[in-house]
Enzyme design. Structure first.
Site, PDB file in Angstrom:
ATOM      1  N   GLY A 198       0.845  -1.184   0.000  1.00  0.00           N
ATOM      2  CA  GLY A 198       0.000   0.000   0.000  1.00  0.00           C
ATOM      3  C   GLY A 198       0.879   1.233   0.000  1.00  0.00           C
ATOM      4  O   GLY A 198       2.104   1.147   0.137  1.00  0.00           O
ATOM      5  N   LEU A 199       0.250   2.377  -0.143  1.00  0.00           N
ATOM      6  CA  LEU A 199       0.977   3.637  -0.165  1.00  0.00           C
ATOM      7  C   LEU A 199       1.673   3.911   1.163  1.00  0.00           C
ATOM      8  O   LEU A 199       1.280   3.373   2.205  1.00  0.00           O
ATOM      9  CB  LEU A 199       0.008   4.786  -0.462  1.00  0.00           C
ATOM     10  CG  LEU A 199      -0.616   4.837  -1.854  1.00  0.00           C
ATOM     11  CD1 LEU A 199      -1.724   5.883  -1.883  1.00  0.00           C
ATOM     12  CD2 LEU A 199       0.452   5.143  -2.907  1.00  0.00           C
ATOM     13  N   SER A 200       2.676   4.771   1.123  1.00  0.00           N
ATOM     14  CA  SER A 200       3.285   5.262   2.352  1.00  0.00           C
ATOM     15  C   SER A 200       2.205   5.965   3.163  1.00  0.00           C
ATOM     16  O   SER A 200       1.445   6.768   2.629  1.00  0.00           O
ATOM     17  CB  SER A 200       4.414   6.246   2.015  1.00  0.00           C
ATOM     18  OG  SER A 200       4.979   6.772   3.183  1.00  0.00           O
ATOM     19  N   GLY A 201       2.099   5.614   4.436  1.00  0.00           N
ATOM     20  CA  GLY A 201       1.081   6.214   5.287  1.00  0.00           C
ATOM     21  C   GLY A 201      -0.241   5.472   5.288  1.00  0.00           C
ATOM     22  O   GLY A 201      -1.183   5.866   5.982  1.00  0.00           O
ATOM     23  N   SER A 202      -0.327   4.376   4.539  1.00  0.00           N
ATOM     24  CA  SER A 202      -1.583   3.610   4.500  1.00  0.00           C
ATOM     25  C   SER A 202      -1.799   2.808   5.779  1.00  0.00           C
ATOM     26  O   SER A 202      -2.931   2.420   6.088  1.00  0.00           O
ATOM     27  CB  SER A 202      -1.607   2.662   3.293  1.00  0.00           C
ATOM     28  OG  SER A 202      -0.564   1.704   3.379  1.00  0.00           O
ATOM     29  N   LYS A 241       0.493   0.104   6.648  1.00  0.00           N
ATOM     30  CA  LYS A 241       1.043  -1.244   6.475  1.00  0.00           C
ATOM     31  C   LYS A 241       1.818  -1.706   7.702  1.00  0.00           C
ATOM     32  O   LYS A 241       1.564  -2.781   8.246  1.00  0.00           O
ATOM     33  CB  LYS A 241       1.993  -1.303   5.267  1.00  0.00           C
ATOM     34  CG  LYS A 241       1.381  -1.006   3.942  1.00  0.00           C
ATOM     35  CD  LYS A 241       2.421  -1.046   2.832  1.00  0.00           C
ATOM     36  CE  LYS A 241       3.576  -0.100   3.047  1.00  0.00           C
ATOM     37  NZ  LYS A 241       3.183   1.324   3.144  1.00  0.00           N
ATOM     38  N   SER A 242       2.803  -0.914   8.118  1.00  0.00           N
ATOM     39  CA  SER A 242       3.673  -1.315   9.226  1.00  0.00           C
ATOM     40  C   SER A 242       2.901  -1.393  10.537  1.00  0.00           C
ATOM     41  O   SER A 242       3.111  -2.306  11.339  1.00  0.00           O
ATOM     42  CB  SER A 242       4.846  -0.344   9.367  1.00  0.00           C
ATOM     43  OG  SER A 242       5.687  -0.427   8.236  1.00  0.00           O
ATOM     44  N   SER A 245       6.083  -1.734  -2.174  1.00  0.00           N
ATOM     45  CA  SER A 245       6.149  -2.639  -3.344  1.00  0.00           C
ATOM     46  C   SER A 245       5.154  -2.192  -4.419  1.00  0.00           C
ATOM     47  O   SER A 245       4.153  -2.851  -4.662  1.00  0.00           O
ATOM     48  CB  SER A 245       5.918  -4.094  -2.942  1.00  0.00           C
ATOM     49  OG  SER A 245       4.801  -4.271  -2.106  1.00  0.00           O
TER      50      SER A 245
END
Length: 198
Positions: A32-36, A38-39, A106
């Site tokens: 997913g986008l940065s800030g979505s 994920k982490s 990714s």
């Protein structure tokens, strides 16, 4: 592929380790986008699995780039190599019997497909953390979107580099604030439970 090498089959293999661990190993690939988120969501999933006594390992984009992939930048070619290396490492962790969580933007479908091809059928679980670009920009936990908008960062996914949305992810989870991150993480754990990974 390296020349003049032969894969050495050892007596202890994946199913021995899975039996010892009391789980089926797999690769949860968070994209997913940065800030979505994920982490954050991958971390919550790992915490829940740990509480259930499951053996896991979480590979995070920034952490991997601090070490093994510290020689790579953010050009398309470097992004592709970044994902290739992570895919190979994830394959080893799955063979070790671990539930492996990989949280990486990714952005390219072809690279995610290449990682899927490395894995045995059913081992690769693509988890698309779907948050709109404006939501991600509002969150902007590292201030990267603003820097990209200011022209300070080039090749930033979602701004001047594309993100190719998954077309058939095993899990498509919306993280736009309509559910809590804990609720989103719960859907991942439930998926693993329903399919008897745990």
């Amino acid at each position: 592929m390296s020349d003049n090498t032969v894969w050495h089959a050892h007596r202890i293999c994946r199913h021995h380790r899975e039996n010892l661990n009391g789980q089926r190993s797999c690769l949860l690939w968070f994209t997913g986008l940065s800030g979505s988120g994920k982490s954050t969501i991958a971390g919550l999933v790992e915490e829940r699995l740990h509480a259930l006594g499951k053996l896991t390992y979480l590979l995070d984009g920034d952490n991997v780039r601090k070490g093994m992939n510290g020689d790579l930048g953010f050009s398309d070619a470097d992004r592709i190599e970044n994902i290739r290396r992570i895919g190979e490492m994830s394959k080893l962790f799955v063979d070790a019997g671990l539930i492996t969580l990989s949280a990486f933007i990714s952005p390219f479908r072809s690279e995610r497909a290449a990682v899927r091809e490395l894995m045995k059928e059913g081992d690769f679980i693509e988890v698309f953390i779907d948050a709109p670009l404006d939501t991600c920009e509002t969150r902007d936990p590292k201030g990267l979107y603003q820097r990209a908008r200011n022209g300070e960062i080039k090749n930033f996914t979602g701004i001047d580099s594309p993100y190719e949305v998954p077309e058939s992810a095993e899990l498509h989870l919306v993280n736009d604030g309509s559910a809590t991150p804990a609720e989103v993480a719960g859907a991942v754990v439930e998926y693993l439970r329903e399919r008897k990974f745990i």
